[in-house]
Design an enzyme around this catalytic site. Sequence first.
Site, PDB file in Angstrom:
ATOM      1  N   CYS A 235       0.899  -1.134   0.000  1.00 39.77           N
ATOM      2  CA  CYS A 235       0.000   0.000   0.000  1.00 39.77           C
ATOM      3  C   CYS A 235       0.946   1.194   0.000  1.00 39.77           C
ATOM      4  CB  CYS A 235      -0.862  -0.013   1.256  1.00 39.77           C
ATOM      5  SG  CYS A 235      -2.097   1.275   1.222  1.00 39.77           S
TER       6      CYS A 235
ATOM      7  N   HIS B 153      -8.435   4.341   0.761  1.00 41.72           N
ATOM      8  CA  HIS B 153      -7.755   4.598  -0.510  1.00 41.72           C
ATOM      9  C   HIS B 153      -8.450   5.733  -1.260  1.00 41.72           C
ATOM     10  CE1 HIS B 153      -6.019   0.270  -0.455  1.00 41.72           C
ATOM     11  NE2 HIS B 153      -5.414   1.078   0.383  1.00 41.72           N
TER      12      HIS B 153
ATOM     13  N   ASN C 299       3.810  -0.289   3.226  1.00 38.91           N
ATOM     14  CA  ASN C 299       3.637  -1.628   3.840  1.00 38.91           C
ATOM     15  C   ASN C 299       4.575  -2.589   3.120  1.00 38.91           C
ATOM     16  OD1 ASN C 299       1.480  -0.674   5.343  1.00 38.91           O
ATOM     17  ND2 ASN C 299      -0.042  -2.017   4.434  1.00 38.91           N
TER      18      ASN C 299
ATOM     19  N   SER D 285      -2.470  17.029   3.341  1.00 35.07           N
ATOM     20  CA  SER D 285      -1.440  16.005   3.182  1.00 35.07           C
ATOM     21  C   SER D 285      -0.106  16.744   3.174  1.00 35.07           C
ATOM     22  CB  SER D 285      -1.623  15.246   1.869  1.00 35.07           C
ATOM     23  OG  SER D 285      -2.828  14.507   1.895  1.00 35.07           O
TER      24      SER D 285
ATOM     25  N   HIS E 104       3.293   7.441   8.212  1.00 36.14           N
ATOM     26  CA  HIS E 104       2.671   7.192   6.906  1.00 36.14           C
ATOM     27  C   HIS E 104       1.320   7.861   6.710  1.00 36.14           C
ATOM     28  CE1 HIS E 104      -0.299   4.535   8.604  1.00 36.14           C
ATOM     29  NE2 HIS E 104      -0.661   4.034   7.450  1.00 36.14           N
TER      30      HIS E 104
END
Lengths: 141, 481
Positions: free
Chosen positions: B99, B204, B330, B385, B404
């Site tokens: 991911c 997602h 990941n 972000s 993350h």
Amino acid sequence: MKTFEVIDISGDVGIRAFGKNIEEAFTNAAIGMYSLITNIEGIRESRKIIIETQSDSLEGLLVSYLSELIFQFDAYGFIGKGIDINIFRLEPSPFLKATVRGEEFNPEKHERKLLIKAATYHKVRIEKVSDIWEIDVIFDI
Amino acid sequence: MLPEKLKRIDETRIEVPDDYKPGMRVKGIIYVDEILEKDLEPQCIDQVANVATLPGIVGASMAMPDVHTGYGFSIGGVAAFDLKEGIVSPGGVGYDINCGVRLLRSNLKKIDVVPGLKDLVSILYNEIPSGVGSKGKIRLTPENEERLLLNGARWAVDEGYGEASDLDRIESGGCIDGAEPELISKKAYERGKAQQGTLGSGNHFLEIQYVDEIYDEKAANVLGLFEGQVTVMIHTGSRGFGHQVCTDFLEVMARAASKYNIALPDRELACAPYNSPEAQDYLAAMRAAANYAWANRQCIMHWAREAFLNFLKTTPGELGMNLIYDVAHNIAKVEEHIVDGKRKRLIVHRKGATRAFPPGHPELPEVYKNTGQPVLIPGDMGRASFVLLGTEKAMAETFGSTCHGAGRVMSRHQAIKKAKGRAIWREMEDKGIIVRSAGRETLAEEMSEAYKDISSVVDVVHRAGISKKVARLRPMGVIKG
């Protein structure tokens, strides 16, 4: 008797399923899982699939059985509504065979709820409490 | 209040001493300040301690400030193991193998897309398959799927999705060596065959964003970022393919752990010695899944670029929509690190943690040699972000790793309850953010309040020096599964 309820944990989600016997608890765990993916009232029982699974422990059997149903959904779009456990045995090693009735998931028609990545061993529990079998299983979302 | 045995090391770190739990081989270190400490779940502390009991662990069992309870390893966990004495654990990577996040720059300013934003979001939503039960536009034959598993984003470029120049700006060049497609189960192939080029669901997303603050002008220049600029961020992974690989190998590893007499405090920590066939097989399958994910983000990026080009009726040169970077969060990788003054090869597990290599690291592409590796940290859909850079301190303290994302504070059910009677899409639209999602409840589950404030997470890694802030991005258009 309630058939299942949703377990609320941060990040993911689980099912607590109940049954008068272990087969019924296994059935309700799967129905509970399907209800996380969609509103199963909208599913027709127009097709059936037969699955077989085995493991080296009862918990392992539960996880591999649910993993098989997740696989059938994720690879082929098959979503179940009713389940008959045809064979359930613990010796020589845990094994089950089940018939699952349902249809192909159609995103235009069926409600889209959670995308389940996997059934996990996290806090998995299969236990007889008084006369009722209880199953806890957490899904990775 | 912290449990009694835990002690604060400094402003950004607490220590889980090696007597916190029996069997710990090293201490634990959790990167949280006094604010985030309040959200620290007791179960996470246990998980950090459990990982510290695994054979061959080096340095410390670590958790980043976005830590929350996972399966076996906590999300936000970083652990490195010796190649001789140590283990490999699928639980240290997670179900969604590779991911990760990629970020695209552009020559557009916010003002260029605001007038047509709603239409643009609709086009992207229609072009990029997302949500439960969605099928991708790509159908993989077994032979083609095998090529994809070996070549990752390179496969996508060969198939016409994107440019060869994109590959330089992907962690590991978008393809990690050592994938072995023959170790992949038929089930994983089946799950993977129609899911290449799909976003998935849950957290997602694909976002149209704009740069609203630059913290490091020089670095921003190198990355091609400027204030007011439009960017596109993609967050997804290896989809059902990777989930099946993890499911398959948890069974293998559970048997291996008992075969090699490894005591497990939690079945989800199932593992095998690095040098065992089981561990090597898992790593080879995990690499195939990692490559699946890099190809996936490459395909989605390609369609996003095409949607912008068609909608704005412009040329690639004018649009300048180039890849800044793509990171995995990941994954387990063999890397060189300095341990007790000696250079050593270790197997580093990052589960919900991002690689953050410093300037000069040999694995960085030429363009980032002097700046350090871009680190991309997605927040929730309503806030922000961040773009950061890797540092020497990360290399010295965290095996070159950082946080993350934001990390949830509310369960999905709590979030749905809290959103009852509210139209989350309208609340977002009032803030100037256009959202589209496939699932009816997705927006409620994913609303801002369900997450930690990403700014406080990023502040901790910045202050701790394990990465440094370059820019903050604000969402304008969000596509969810």
